[in-house]
Design a protein around this motif. Structure first.
Motif, PDB file in Angstrom:
ATOM      1  N   UNK A  83      46.750  39.870 177.654  1.00 39.95           N
ATOM      2  CA  UNK A  83      45.543  40.751 177.840  1.00 39.95           C
ATOM      3  C   UNK A  83      44.427  40.095 176.888  1.00 39.95           C
ATOM      4  N   UNK A  84      44.748  39.782 175.718  1.00 40.26           N
ATOM      5  CA  UNK A  84      43.916  39.533 174.644  1.00 40.26           C
ATOM      6  C   UNK A  84      43.292  37.877 174.955  1.00 40.26           C
ATOM      7  N   UNK A  85      44.130  37.037 175.465  1.00 44.24           N
ATOM      8  CA  UNK A  85      43.966  35.819 176.093  1.00 44.24           C
ATOM      9  C   UNK A  85      42.653  35.869 177.046  1.00 44.24           C
ATOM     10  N   UNK A  86      42.911  36.753 178.055  1.00 44.88           N
ATOM     11  CA  UNK A  86      41.900  37.079 179.023  1.00 44.88           C
ATOM     12  C   UNK A  86      40.741  37.702 178.583  1.00 44.88           C
ATOM     13  N   UNK A  90      37.060  36.005 179.004  1.00 41.16           N
ATOM     14  CA  UNK A  90      36.100  36.729 179.746  1.00 41.16           C
ATOM     15  C   UNK A  90      34.703  37.278 179.015  1.00 41.16           C
ATOM     16  N   UNK A  91      35.186  37.961 177.828  1.00 37.25           N
ATOM     17  CA  UNK A  91      34.260  38.774 177.047  1.00 37.25           C
ATOM     18  C   UNK A  91      33.607  37.688 176.115  1.00 37.25           C
ATOM     19  N   UNK A  92      34.252  37.066 175.309  1.00 40.30           N
ATOM     20  CA  UNK A  92      33.789  36.431 174.240  1.00 40.30           C
ATOM     21  C   UNK A  92      33.364  35.042 174.058  1.00 40.30           C
ATOM     22  N   UNK A  93      34.139  33.961 174.831  1.00 41.30           N
ATOM     23  CA  UNK A  93      33.986  32.897 174.925  1.00 41.30           C
ATOM     24  C   UNK A  93      32.442  32.551 175.730  1.00 41.30           C
ATOM     25  N   UNK A  94      32.042  33.274 176.773  1.00 39.51           N
ATOM     26  CA  UNK A  94      30.878  32.870 177.158  1.00 39.51           C
ATOM     27  C   UNK A  94      29.752  33.059 176.311  1.00 39.51           C
ATOM     28  N   UNK A 109      43.588  36.086 167.258  1.00 40.24           N
ATOM     29  CA  UNK A 109      44.795  36.349 166.570  1.00 40.24           C
ATOM     30  C   UNK A 109      45.815  37.364 166.951  1.00 40.24           C
ATOM     31  N   UNK A 110      45.288  38.418 167.557  1.00 42.58           N
ATOM     32  CA  UNK A 110      46.321  39.239 168.397  1.00 42.58           C
ATOM     33  C   UNK A 110      46.997  38.517 169.303  1.00 42.58           C
ATOM     34  N   UNK A 111      46.397  37.726 170.032  1.00 39.31           N
ATOM     35  CA  UNK A 111      47.062  36.918 171.274  1.00 39.31           C
ATOM     36  C   UNK A 111      48.165  36.044 170.628  1.00 39.31           C
ATOM     37  N   UNK A 112      47.890  35.410 169.713  1.00 38.29           N
ATOM     38  CA  UNK A 112      48.941  34.422 169.002  1.00 38.29           C
ATOM     39  C   UNK A 112      49.943  35.254 168.209  1.00 38.29           C
ATOM     40  N   UNK A 113      49.538  36.497 167.692  1.00 35.93           N
ATOM     41  CA  UNK A 113      50.566  37.305 166.775  1.00 35.93           C
ATOM     42  C   UNK A 113      51.443  37.836 167.826  1.00 35.93           C
ATOM     43  N   UNK A 114      51.057  38.185 169.234  1.00 35.14           N
ATOM     44  CA  UNK A 114      51.787  38.909 170.109  1.00 35.14           C
ATOM     45  C   UNK A 114      52.632  37.857 170.887  1.00 35.14           C
ATOM     46  N   UNK A 115      52.144  36.709 170.927  1.00 40.59           N
ATOM     47  CA  UNK A 115      53.068  35.586 171.747  1.00 40.59           C
ATOM     48  C   UNK A 115      54.206  35.194 170.714  1.00 40.59           C
ATOM     49  N   UNK A 116      53.849  35.364 169.377  1.00 41.62           N
ATOM     50  CA  UNK A 116      55.035  35.103 168.488  1.00 41.62           C
ATOM     51  C   UNK A 116      56.075  36.177 168.648  1.00 41.62           C
TER      52      UNK A 116
END
Length: 138
Positions: A83-86, A90-94, A109-116
């Motif tokens: 969800x954080x990757x999406x 979608x919302x930030x990178x553009x 940070x959330x994306x990678x902490x949760x992936x860990x």
């Protein structure tokens, strides 16, 4: 006991601490979106699902609670990470190429902490670990 041995002893417990704190702060994002608590910059929208952020808020509420409790940690963390990757793309990178400028640094940070957590698991201070110990004792 040498310093490395002490650090090694505490590593699984600090994994649990990381999980608890990340889950609680993630949960807080969902609470702010739906419950307007805590009051802050973003006003809550109630339970209106009229934008993609509302669906992210639902994941933040449910997955944040599960991650904080350490219950179904791996699947909840997988969902939260995705969800954080999406959300980032979608919302930030553009908005801008740099995360610090586009407001997406927390999502990364959330994306990678949760992936860990998907790979490392919940740590010993979790309901998952408690249920596993209970099942082994039966």
């Amino acid at each position: 006991m040498a310093m490395n041995e002490r650090l090694h002893f505490w590593a699984p417990r600090m994994l649990s601490a990381l999980r608890i704190v990340a889950g609680l702060v993630f949960l807080e994002h969902g609470m702010q979106k739906f419950l307007s608590f805590p009051l802050g910059q973003a006003a809550g929208s109630g339970f209106a699902f009229d934008n993609p952020g509302a669906y992210a808020g639902l994941v933040e509420l449910a997955a944040g609670l599960l991650i904080a409790l350490g219950l179904f940690t791996r699947p909840a963390a997988f969902l939260a990470s995705g969800t954080m990757a999406v959300a980032y793309w979608i919302a930030h990178a553009p908005q801008n190429a740099f995360p610090v400028n586009n407001g997406g640094d927390a999502a990364i940070l959330y994306c990678f902490a949760f992936l860990y957590l998907v790979f490392a698991g919940p740590g010993p201070w979790s309901l998952d670990a408690s249920l596993q110990r209970r099942g082994e004792g039966a």
